[in-house]
Motif scaffolding. Structure first.
Motif, PDB file in Angstrom:
ATOM      1  N   ASN A 101       0.813  -1.214   0.000  1.00  0.00           N
ATOM      2  CA  ASN A 101       0.000   0.000   0.000  1.00  0.00           C
ATOM      3  C   ASN A 101       0.843   1.259   0.000  1.00  0.00           C
ATOM      4  OD1 ASN A 101      -2.353  -1.472   0.114  1.00  0.00           O
ATOM      5  ND2 ASN A 101      -2.325  -1.517   2.367  1.00  0.00           N
ATOM      6  N   GLU A 102       0.322   2.261  -0.675  1.00  0.00           N
ATOM      7  CA  GLU A 102       0.947   3.571  -0.617  1.00  0.00           C
ATOM      8  C   GLU A 102      -0.020   4.540   0.037  1.00  0.00           C
ATOM      9  OE1 GLU A 102       2.206   5.007  -4.375  1.00  0.00           O
ATOM     10  OE2 GLU A 102       4.053   3.833  -4.323  1.00  0.00           O
ATOM     11  N   ILE A 103       0.476   5.293   0.990  1.00  0.00           N
ATOM     12  CA  ILE A 103      -0.369   6.306   1.624  1.00  0.00           C
ATOM     13  C   ILE A 103       0.229   7.668   1.312  1.00  0.00           C
ATOM     14  CG2 ILE A 103      -1.205   7.226   3.820  1.00  0.00           C
ATOM     15  CD1 ILE A 103      -0.770   4.298   4.909  1.00  0.00           C
ATOM     16  N   THR A 104      -0.553   8.491   0.650  1.00  0.00           N
ATOM     17  CA  THR A 104      -0.087   9.834   0.337  1.00  0.00           C
ATOM     18  C   THR A 104      -0.444  10.748   1.498  1.00  0.00           C
ATOM     19  OG1 THR A 104      -0.430   9.394  -1.999  1.00  0.00           O
ATOM     20  CG2 THR A 104      -0.161  11.693  -1.362  1.00  0.00           C
ATOM     21  N   ALA A 105       0.550  11.062   2.327  1.00  0.00           N
ATOM     22  CA  ALA A 105       0.304  11.904   3.511  1.00  0.00           C
ATOM     23  C   ALA A 105       0.285  13.384   3.117  1.00  0.00           C
ATOM     24  CB  ALA A 105       1.372  11.641   4.564  1.00  0.00           C
ATOM     25  N   LEU A 106       1.173  13.760   2.192  1.00  0.00           N
ATOM     26  CA  LEU A 106       1.179  15.139   1.682  1.00  0.00           C
ATOM     27  C   LEU A 106       1.135  15.065   0.162  1.00  0.00           C
ATOM     28  CD1 LEU A 106       3.866  16.879   3.950  1.00  0.00           C
ATOM     29  CD2 LEU A 106       1.374  17.071   4.116  1.00  0.00           C
ATOM     30  N   ASP A 107       0.214  15.812  -0.410  1.00  0.00           N
ATOM     31  CA  ASP A 107      -0.096  15.653  -1.827  1.00  0.00           C
ATOM     32  C   ASP A 107       0.112  16.967  -2.581  1.00  0.00           C
ATOM     33  OD1 ASP A 107      -0.942  14.499  -4.130  1.00  0.00           O
ATOM     34  OD2 ASP A 107      -3.069  14.441  -3.601  1.00  0.00           O
ATOM     35  N   GLY A 108       1.342  17.485  -2.514  1.00  0.00           N
ATOM     36  CA  GLY A 108       1.645  18.721  -3.240  1.00  0.00           C
ATOM     37  C   GLY A 108       1.332  19.956  -2.417  1.00  0.00           C
ATOM     38  N   VAL A 109       2.112  20.136  -1.363  1.00  0.00           N
ATOM     39  CA  VAL A 109       1.901  21.289  -0.478  1.00  0.00           C
ATOM     40  C   VAL A 109       2.897  22.394  -0.824  1.00  0.00           C
ATOM     41  CG1 VAL A 109       2.116  22.119   1.901  1.00  0.00           C
ATOM     42  CG2 VAL A 109       0.937  19.955   1.433  1.00  0.00           C
ATOM     43  N   SER A 110       2.385  23.582  -1.073  1.00  0.00           N
ATOM     44  CA  SER A 110       3.240  24.745  -1.276  1.00  0.00           C
ATOM     45  C   SER A 110       2.835  25.814  -0.282  1.00  0.00           C
ATOM     46  CB  SER A 110       3.092  25.293  -2.699  1.00  0.00           C
ATOM     47  OG  SER A 110       3.491  24.316  -3.641  1.00  0.00           O
ATOM     48  N   GLY A 166      -2.356  15.205   7.284  1.00  0.00           N
ATOM     49  CA  GLY A 166      -0.947  15.422   6.960  1.00  0.00           C
ATOM     50  C   GLY A 166      -0.245  16.475   7.798  1.00  0.00           C
ATOM     51  N   LYS A 167      -0.877  16.942   8.853  1.00  0.00           N
ATOM     52  CA  LYS A 167      -0.313  18.031   9.664  1.00  0.00           C
ATOM     53  C   LYS A 167       0.999  17.602  10.345  1.00  0.00           C
ATOM     54  CE  LYS A 167      -3.991  18.205  12.310  1.00  0.00           C
ATOM     55  NZ  LYS A 167      -4.690  17.011  11.783  1.00  0.00           N
ATOM     56  N   SER A 168       0.960  16.459  11.012  1.00  0.00           N
ATOM     57  CA  SER A 168       2.168  15.996  11.705  1.00  0.00           C
ATOM     58  C   SER A 168       3.268  15.665  10.707  1.00  0.00           C
ATOM     59  CB  SER A 168       1.872  14.752  12.557  1.00  0.00           C
ATOM     60  OG  SER A 168       0.972  15.077  13.583  1.00  0.00           O
ATOM     61  N   THR A 169       2.864  15.088   9.587  1.00  0.00           N
ATOM     62  CA  THR A 169       3.858  14.761   8.558  1.00  0.00           C
ATOM     63  C   THR A 169       4.596  16.021   8.128  1.00  0.00           C
ATOM     64  OG1 THR A 169       2.499  12.922   7.784  1.00  0.00           O
ATOM     65  CG2 THR A 169       4.154  13.766   6.252  1.00  0.00           C
ATOM     66  N   LEU A 170       3.863  17.108   7.929  1.00  0.00           N
ATOM     67  CA  LEU A 170       4.509  18.358   7.526  1.00  0.00           C
ATOM     68  C   LEU A 170       5.521  18.807   8.584  1.00  0.00           C
ATOM     69  CD1 LEU A 170       4.599  20.676   5.391  1.00  0.00           C
ATOM     70  CD2 LEU A 170       3.161  21.955   6.976  1.00  0.00           C
ATOM     71  N   LEU A 171       5.132  18.758   9.863  1.00  0.00           N
ATOM     72  CA  LEU A 171       6.077  19.165  10.923  1.00  0.00           C
ATOM     73  C   LEU A 171       7.313  18.260  10.916  1.00  0.00           C
ATOM     74  CD1 LEU A 171       4.173  20.197  14.178  1.00  0.00           C
ATOM     75  CD2 LEU A 171       4.735  21.537  12.174  1.00  0.00           C
ATOM     76  N   HIS A 172       7.095  16.960  10.732  1.00  0.00           N
ATOM     77  CA  HIS A 172       8.237  16.029  10.702  1.00  0.00           C
ATOM     78  C   HIS A 172       9.208  16.376   9.572  1.00  0.00           C
ATOM     79  CE1 HIS A 172       5.817  12.697  12.966  1.00  0.00           C
ATOM     80  NE2 HIS A 172       6.191  13.704  13.737  1.00  0.00           N
ATOM     81  N   LEU A 173       8.651  16.730   8.425  1.00  0.00           N
ATOM     82  CA  LEU A 173       9.525  17.062   7.294  1.00  0.00           C
ATOM     83  C   LEU A 173      10.269  18.371   7.556  1.00  0.00           C
ATOM     84  CD1 LEU A 173       7.357  16.187   4.138  1.00  0.00           C
ATOM     85  CD2 LEU A 173       8.950  14.740   5.374  1.00  0.00           C
ATOM     86  N   ILE A 174       9.553  19.373   8.071  1.00  0.00           N
ATOM     87  CA  ILE A 174      10.196  20.664   8.358  1.00  0.00           C
ATOM     88  C   ILE A 174      11.321  20.458   9.365  1.00  0.00           C
ATOM     89  CG2 ILE A 174       9.886  22.956   9.429  1.00  0.00           C
ATOM     90  CD1 ILE A 174       7.003  22.934   8.353  1.00  0.00           C
ATOM     91  N   GLY A 175      11.071  19.603  10.347  1.00  0.00           N
ATOM     92  CA  GLY A 175      12.054  19.373  11.413  1.00  0.00           C
ATOM     93  C   GLY A 175      13.125  18.363  11.071  1.00  0.00           C
ATOM     94  N   ASP A 228      -6.829  16.267   3.308  1.00  0.00           N
ATOM     95  CA  ASP A 228      -6.328  15.232   2.394  1.00  0.00           C
ATOM     96  C   ASP A 228      -4.923  15.537   1.858  1.00  0.00           C
ATOM     97  OD1 ASP A 228      -8.780  13.990   2.712  1.00  0.00           O
ATOM     98  OD2 ASP A 228      -9.660  14.967   0.958  1.00  0.00           O
ATOM     99  N   GLY A 229      -4.043  15.976   2.736  1.00  0.00           N
ATOM    100  CA  GLY A 229      -2.656  16.190   2.337  1.00  0.00           C
ATOM    101  C   GLY A 229      -2.421  17.439   1.519  1.00  0.00           C
ATOM    102  N   LYS A 230      -3.438  18.309   1.462  1.00  0.00           N
ATOM    103  CA  LYS A 230      -3.282  19.546   0.689  1.00  0.00           C
ATOM    104  C   LYS A 230      -3.671  20.748   1.545  1.00  0.00           C
ATOM    105  CE  LYS A 230      -4.342  17.952  -3.989  1.00  0.00           C
ATOM    106  NZ  LYS A 230      -5.060  16.687  -4.091  1.00  0.00           N
ATOM    107  N   VAL A 231      -3.170  21.912   1.146  1.00  0.00           N
ATOM    108  CA  VAL A 231      -3.636  23.144   1.784  1.00  0.00           C
ATOM    109  C   VAL A 231      -5.008  23.445   1.215  1.00  0.00           C
ATOM    110  CG1 VAL A 231      -3.255  25.622   2.054  1.00  0.00           C
ATOM    111  CG2 VAL A 231      -1.308  24.041   2.101  1.00  0.00           C
ATOM    112  N   GLU A 232      -5.982  23.544   2.123  1.00  0.00           N
ATOM    113  CA  GLU A 232      -7.358  23.782   1.670  1.00  0.00           C
ATOM    114  C   GLU A 232      -7.640  25.271   1.578  1.00  0.00           C
ATOM    115  OE1 GLU A 232     -11.719  22.100   2.965  1.00  0.00           O
ATOM    116  OE2 GLU A 232     -10.418  22.903   4.516  1.00  0.00           O
TER     117      GLU A 232
END
Ligand SMILES: Nc1ncnc2c1ncn2[C@@H]1O[C@H](COP(=O)(O)OP(=O)(O)O)[C@@H](O)[C@H]1O
Ligand SMILES: [Mg+2]
Length: 224
Positions: A16-25, A43-52, A216-220
């Motif tokens: 399985n593939e899970i798209t946690a962030l789907d093109g965030v700018s 995808g909120k925590s995922t974003l913090l993990h990537l930033i950190g 859904d992994g995007k900025v709404e």
């Protein structure tokens, strides 16, 4: 301070593939207090993990404090994480067998500082979060709010330009939560520390300069 360009993060779990962030700018300016909201799993925590620098983007560009964190070597990223980023989590992550002071001293010891310097700096940090009189207490002897203050003190060990907070008040009653939020606001205003905070609470979001909504992994959408 933080620039995401079309950042994607795909987790693989077996087939399985899970798209946690789907093109965030998005851009977060130096000194800004940005709040991220959105449903669970957006995808909120995922974003913090990537930033950190706890994890790397699958694709896209992620500039943090003028570094391309996705492309840094492992030893560089460890140093970056330790000195440039402060983390505060929902479940405080203090070591239960260490006192408040020892918990805050720990990052300095791990960094090879002298015991004397570590103690001095840790004491100053505990003062800053209003806990100078709790130095010798163990986490189990303190309230949730006090423990979270210690976690904030520890996160500020190396005076990081960026503080990441993942639902820092999610486990606190609302009054205690407010005192932690005021502390974060004070740190943000006082030292110009850029803060990115994830929260479910509308009230908590009010402490920030701007709110970014994820879905859904995007900025709404965004409110400033
Ligand atoms: N390490 C991981 N391995 C696999 N899937 C993950 C991992 N971390 C997060 N996910 C998945 O990515 C999506 C986004 O998760 P997360 O960023 O934690 O959301 P949020 O913090 O907004 O609740 C969820 O579907 C989650 O299950
Ligand atoms: Mg989360």
């Amino acid at each position: 301070m933080i620039r995401c360009i079309d950042v994607r993060k795909v987790y693989r779990q077996g087939k399985n593939e899970i798209t946690a962030l789907d093109g965030v700018s998005l851009d977060i300016a130096r000194g800004e207090f940005a709040v991220i909201m959105g449903p669970s799993g957006s995808g909120k925590s995922t974003l913090l993990h990537l930033i950190g620098g706890l994890d790397r983007p699958t694709s896209g560009e992620l500039l943090v404090d003028q570094r391309l964190v996705g492309q840094m070597a492992d030893d560089q990223i460890t140093l970056f994480r330790r000195t440039r980023i402060g983390f505060v989590f929902q479940f405080f992550n203090l070591l239960p067998t260490l006192t408040a002071l020892e918990n805050v001293i720990l990052p300095f010891v791990l960094d090879g500082r002298s015991k004397q310097e570590a103690e001095q700096r840790a004491t100053t940090l505990l003062d800053k979060v209003g806990l100078e009189n709790r130095k010798d207490h163990l986490p189990e002897e303190m309230s949730g709010g006090e423990i979270q203050r210690i976690a904030v003190a520890r996160a500020l060990a190396f005076d990081p330009p960026i503080l990441l907070a993942d639902e820092p008040t999610g486990n606190l009653d609302s009054k205690t939560g407010e005192s932690i939020l005021s502390l974060l606001r004070e740190i943000n205003r006082g030292s110009g520390c850029t803060i990115v905070m994830v929260t479910h609470s509308q009230e908590a979001a009010g402490y920030g300069d701007r709110t970014i909504f994820f879905r859904d992994g995007k900025v709404e959408k965004e409110n400033t």
